[in-house]
Each structure stands twice: as C-alpha cells, then as structure tokens.
Design a protein around this motif. Structure first.
Motif, PDB file in Angstrom:
ATOM      1  N   VAL A  29      47.723  31.188  29.776  1.00 46.15           N
ATOM      2  CA  VAL A  29      46.779  32.261  30.087  1.00 46.15           C
ATOM      3  C   VAL A  29      46.842  33.271  28.945  1.00 46.15           C
ATOM      4  CG1 VAL A  29      46.869  32.028  32.599  1.00 46.15           C
ATOM      5  CG2 VAL A  29      48.466  33.570  31.446  1.00 46.15           C
ATOM      6  N   VAL A  30      45.781  34.044  28.813  1.00 43.29           N
ATOM      7  CA  VAL A  30      45.729  35.133  27.833  1.00 43.29           C
ATOM      8  C   VAL A  30      45.460  36.412  28.610  1.00 43.29           C
ATOM      9  CG1 VAL A  30      44.534  36.092  25.814  1.00 43.29           C
ATOM     10  CG2 VAL A  30      44.839  33.611  26.027  1.00 43.29           C
ATOM     11  N   TYR A  31      46.328  37.394  28.431  1.00 45.39           N
ATOM     12  CA  TYR A  31      46.101  38.719  28.998  1.00 45.39           C
ATOM     13  C   TYR A  31      45.445  39.554  27.908  1.00 45.39           C
ATOM     14  CZ  TYR A  31      49.213  37.234  32.708  1.00 45.39           C
ATOM     15  OH  TYR A  31      49.772  36.553  33.753  1.00 45.39           O
ATOM     16  N   TYR A  32      44.320  40.200  28.247  1.00 48.05           N
ATOM     17  CA  TYR A  32      43.504  40.883  27.248  1.00 48.05           C
ATOM     18  C   TYR A  32      43.053  42.219  27.824  1.00 48.05           C
ATOM     19  CZ  TYR A  32      39.998  41.340  23.547  1.00 48.05           C
ATOM     20  OH  TYR A  32      39.273  41.769  22.476  1.00 48.05           O
ATOM     21  N   ARG A  33      43.148  43.279  27.025  1.00 46.20           N
ATOM     22  CA  ARG A  33      42.696  44.603  27.449  1.00 46.20           C
ATOM     23  C   ARG A  33      41.838  45.201  26.338  1.00 46.20           C
ATOM     24  NH1 ARG A  33      45.216  48.047  31.171  1.00 46.20           N
ATOM     25  NH2 ARG A  33      47.149  46.871  30.911  1.00 46.20           N
ATOM     26  N   PRO A  34      40.503  45.230  26.514  1.00 45.06           N
ATOM     27  CA  PRO A  34      39.637  45.801  25.472  1.00 45.06           C
ATOM     28  C   PRO A  34      39.638  47.324  25.543  1.00 45.06           C
ATOM     29  CG  PRO A  34      38.311  45.115  27.324  1.00 45.06           C
ATOM     30  CD  PRO A  34      39.739  44.725  27.648  1.00 45.06           C
ATOM     31  N   SER A  35      39.353  47.952  24.428  1.00 49.19           N
ATOM     32  CA  SER A  35      39.291  49.415  24.394  1.00 49.19           C
ATOM     33  C   SER A  35      37.914  49.944  24.796  1.00 49.19           C
ATOM     34  CB  SER A  35      39.663  49.935  23.005  1.00 49.19           C
ATOM     35  OG  SER A  35      38.764  49.417  22.053  1.00 49.19           O
ATOM     36  N   MET A  36      36.918  49.069  24.883  1.00 51.96           N
ATOM     37  CA  MET A  36      35.571  49.488  25.282  1.00 51.96           C
ATOM     38  C   MET A  36      34.990  48.439  26.227  1.00 51.96           C
ATOM     39  SD  MET A  36      33.489  48.735  21.746  1.00 51.96           S
ATOM     40  CE  MET A  36      34.777  49.070  20.576  1.00 51.96           C
ATOM     41  N   PRO A  37      34.041  48.832  27.077  1.00 50.13           N
ATOM     42  CA  PRO A  37      33.448  47.854  27.988  1.00 50.13           C
ATOM     43  C   PRO A  37      32.602  46.848  27.218  1.00 50.13           C
ATOM     44  CG  PRO A  37      32.265  49.932  28.146  1.00 50.13           C
ATOM     45  CD  PRO A  37      33.436  50.161  27.223  1.00 50.13           C
ATOM     46  N   MET A  59      33.802  42.973  31.127  1.00 50.19           N
ATOM     47  CA  MET A  59      35.071  43.679  31.237  1.00 50.19           C
ATOM     48  C   MET A  59      34.873  45.173  31.045  1.00 50.19           C
ATOM     49  SD  MET A  59      37.223  41.062  28.811  1.00 50.19           S
ATOM     50  CE  MET A  59      38.766  41.898  29.051  1.00 50.19           C
ATOM     51  N   ALA A  60      35.565  45.959  31.867  1.00 51.90           N
ATOM     52  CA  ALA A  60      35.571  47.401  31.689  1.00 51.90           C
ATOM     53  C   ALA A  60      36.536  47.753  30.567  1.00 51.90           C
ATOM     54  CB  ALA A  60      36.003  48.085  32.987  1.00 51.90           C
ATOM     55  N   GLY A  61      36.295  48.836  29.867  1.00 50.79           N
ATOM     56  CA  GLY A  61      37.223  49.299  28.846  1.00 50.79           C
ATOM     57  C   GLY A  61      38.551  49.682  29.486  1.00 50.79           C
ATOM     58  N   GLY A  62      39.653  49.223  28.907  1.00 52.77           N
ATOM     59  CA  GLY A  62      40.974  49.524  29.432  1.00 52.77           C
ATOM     60  C   GLY A  62      41.421  48.631  30.569  1.00 52.77           C
ATOM     61  N   GLN A  63      40.556  47.738  31.034  1.00 49.56           N
ATOM     62  CA  GLN A  63      40.879  46.841  32.145  1.00 49.56           C
ATOM     63  C   GLN A  63      41.689  45.659  31.638  1.00 49.56           C
ATOM     64  OE1 GLN A  63      37.381  45.071  33.863  1.00 49.56           O
ATOM     65  NE2 GLN A  63      38.514  43.865  35.337  1.00 49.56           N
ATOM     66  N   LEU A  64      42.842  45.389  32.263  1.00 49.18           N
ATOM     67  CA  LEU A  64      43.636  44.218  31.913  1.00 49.18           C
ATOM     68  C   LEU A  64      43.050  43.016  32.636  1.00 49.18           C
ATOM     69  CD1 LEU A  64      46.065  42.995  30.451  1.00 49.18           C
ATOM     70  CD2 LEU A  64      47.417  43.484  32.505  1.00 49.18           C
ATOM     71  N   LEU A  94      30.813  51.071  33.527  1.00 42.81           N
ATOM     72  CA  LEU A  94      31.163  52.455  33.194  1.00 42.81           C
ATOM     73  C   LEU A  94      32.028  53.075  34.275  1.00 42.81           C
ATOM     74  CD1 LEU A  94      27.985  54.025  31.545  1.00 42.81           C
ATOM     75  CD2 LEU A  94      30.182  53.505  30.497  1.00 42.81           C
ATOM     76  N   THR A  95      31.717  52.820  35.538  1.00 41.13           N
ATOM     77  CA  THR A  95      32.522  53.357  36.639  1.00 41.13           C
ATOM     78  C   THR A  95      33.937  52.816  36.581  1.00 41.13           C
ATOM     79  OG1 THR A  95      30.577  53.658  38.031  1.00 41.13           O
ATOM     80  CG2 THR A  95      32.707  53.542  39.144  1.00 41.13           C
ATOM     81  N   GLN A  96      34.083  51.511  36.297  1.00 42.97           N
ATOM     82  CA  GLN A  96      35.408  50.914  36.209  1.00 42.97           C
ATOM     83  C   GLN A  96      36.162  51.392  34.978  1.00 42.97           C
ATOM     84  OE1 GLN A  96      35.382  46.631  36.554  1.00 42.97           O
ATOM     85  NE2 GLN A  96      33.685  46.711  37.994  1.00 42.97           N
ATOM     86  N   THR A  97      35.449  51.756  33.919  1.00 40.53           N
ATOM     87  CA  THR A  97      36.075  52.151  32.667  1.00 40.53           C
ATOM     88  C   THR A  97      36.664  53.554  32.743  1.00 40.53           C
ATOM     89  OG1 THR A  97      34.647  50.714  31.364  1.00 40.53           O
ATOM     90  CG2 THR A  97      35.622  52.572  30.205  1.00 40.53           C
ATOM     91  N   ARG A  98      36.004  54.445  33.438  1.00 36.68           N
ATOM     92  CA  ARG A  98      36.461  55.834  33.468  1.00 36.68           C
ATOM     93  C   ARG A  98      37.527  56.031  34.536  1.00 36.68           C
ATOM     94  NH1 ARG A  98      30.411  57.796  33.486  1.00 36.68           N
ATOM     95  NH2 ARG A  98      30.690  57.007  35.568  1.00 36.68           N
ATOM     96  N   ASP A  99      38.491  56.879  34.249  1.00 36.51           N
ATOM     97  CA  ASP A  99      39.517  57.224  35.232  1.00 36.51           C
ATOM     98  C   ASP A  99      39.014  58.306  36.180  1.00 36.51           C
ATOM     99  OD1 ASP A  99      42.129  56.899  32.779  1.00 36.51           O
ATOM    100  OD2 ASP A  99      41.407  55.460  34.248  1.00 36.51           O
ATOM    101  N   ILE A 100      38.170  59.187  35.687  1.00 37.19           N
ATOM    102  CA  ILE A 100      37.616  60.266  36.505  1.00 37.19           C
ATOM    103  C   ILE A 100      36.107  60.068  36.540  1.00 37.19           C
ATOM    104  CG2 ILE A 100      37.285  62.749  36.704  1.00 37.19           C
ATOM    105  CD1 ILE A 100      39.913  63.077  35.148  1.00 37.19           C
ATOM    106  N   THR A 139      53.290  41.355  22.543  1.00 32.50           N
ATOM    107  CA  THR A 139      51.922  41.873  22.611  1.00 32.50           C
ATOM    108  C   THR A 139      51.340  42.006  21.213  1.00 32.50           C
ATOM    109  OG1 THR A 139      52.479  43.117  24.606  1.00 32.50           O
ATOM    110  CG2 THR A 139      50.473  43.755  23.456  1.00 32.50           C
ATOM    111  N   SER A 140      50.124  41.519  21.028  1.00 33.40           N
ATOM    112  CA  SER A 140      49.407  41.648  19.764  1.00 33.40           C
ATOM    113  C   SER A 140      48.285  42.665  19.940  1.00 33.40           C
ATOM    114  CB  SER A 140      48.813  40.297  19.354  1.00 33.40           C
ATOM    115  OG  SER A 140      49.819  39.331  19.214  1.00 33.40           O
ATOM    116  N   PHE A 141      48.154  43.546  18.978  1.00 29.68           N
ATOM    117  CA  PHE A 141      47.106  44.559  19.010  1.00 29.68           C
ATOM    118  C   PHE A 141      46.107  44.246  17.910  1.00 29.68           C
ATOM    119  CE2 PHE A 141      50.801  46.465  20.906  1.00 29.68           C
ATOM    120  CZ  PHE A 141      50.287  47.122  22.018  1.00 29.68           C
ATOM    121  N   ALA A 142      44.899  43.847  18.302  1.00 32.56           N
ATOM    122  CA  ALA A 142      43.840  43.536  17.351  1.00 32.56           C
ATOM    123  C   ALA A 142      43.143  44.845  17.015  1.00 32.56           C
ATOM    124  CB  ALA A 142      42.864  42.541  17.960  1.00 32.56           C
TER     125      ALA A 142
END
Length: 168
Positions: A29-37, A59-64, A94-100, A139-142
């Motif tokens: 499996v690959v775990y991936y977390r994008p910085s933007m949706p 994918m939402a931004g920041g979503q693992l 956008l709703t999933q991406t934002r914390d507030i 962890t690799s950071f692209a």
C-alpha cells in the motif's frame, strides 16, 4: 508518502522501495498526503512499458489516503507507480480540506490561487515531474513548490511523482 509491504497476515510495515525486492504475489500500500486538494490518478508502468490506470480518487488537501492494496503479478522486472495529482476542488473537497469552516454558509473570502474544478483527465495534460524528494525515516516528502507563473496565472499544473519498485 510511505510505501508499506503487506504481509500474508494483513499487517503492513514500511519499506524503502529503492532497495526492497518484491516477489510475484506480494502486496503493498502507499500512504499519501497531498498539500492541496485534487484528483489523484495512479498508473502502473510495468516491465513491458505499458501504463494502465489502476486507481483514481479525489483527495482533500492534508488528507491521509491509503492507495491500494496493490499486488505484483505476472511479468517480473523493474516497475513504477506513476502518481499524478491534478489540483482541483469541489465544495466537498474544500470542506474536507479546511480545519475551520464558515458555519454561516457565506462564500469563502476571495484571493489566493484559485483551484480549478475536478473533472478533467490527466492522461493528456502536461505534468510537472517532482524530482526533489526528502527522506525522514520511512516517509518521503515530494517537494514541488508552486511556481511564480502558477501564482500569477492562477492555474496550477498537475504534479507527477514516480515510485520505482524491484519485482523479481
């Protein structure tokens, strides 16, 4: 992102895909977390050079997100996953991406980079290869910052990352 080998018992453990050798039937499996949706498409580049799409997800931004599990079959040799993130958005992303979130329901403030709506396929879109990758343990950071041209135009190019595997 992180690549984890999945054992016969279903447990997974992080591996270094540049040195780990997979056998036919092995899963990962690959775990991936994008910085933007955006829309994520995953292609397998097999040892014969064929590139079928094997996965796609918004994918939402920041979503693992867990991509896979994937399994090695048939032809052995060096393979790659070609992961393409096309920055895009929808009200749900956008709703999933934002914390507030704004509970009044009013429109978000204007300004900043506008991300296009999800719906285009990346197969024929020119992508930016992510070539700089930093490692921290497993962890690799692209790293591919938004360019000045993208900021000026408001159009973010799709980002492409390849993860290489040894299948023997």
């Amino acid at each position: 992102y992180e690549v984890h080998a999945v054992g016969a018992n279903g447990a997974s453990a992080p591996i270094d895909p540049t040195t780990y050798v997979f056998r036919t039937g092995d899963k990962f499996v690959v775990y991936y977390r994008p910085s933007m949706p955006g829309k994520m498409e995953v292609f397998n580049i097999n040892p014969l050079g064929q590139q079928p799409r094997i996965d796609a997800v918004n994918m939402a931004g920041g979503q693992l997100v867990t991509l896979g599990p994937y399994q090695f079959t048939s032809t052995t040799g060096d393979e790659a996953l070609r992961i393409i993130l096309t920055p895009c958005s929808s009200p749900e992303l956008l709703t999933q991406t934002r914390d507030i979130v704004n509970v009044s329901g009013s429109a978000p403030a204007s300004g900043g980079v506008q991300i296009g709506s999800c719906g285009t396929s990346t197969r024929d879109i020119r992508t930016r290869d992510i070539t700089k990758v930093a490692l921290d343990g497993g962890t690799s950071f692209a790293l591919d910052p938004v360019s000045q041209a993208e900021l000026t135009s408001g159009q973010l190019a799709p980002r492409e990352l390849k993860i290489y595997f040894h299948h023997r």
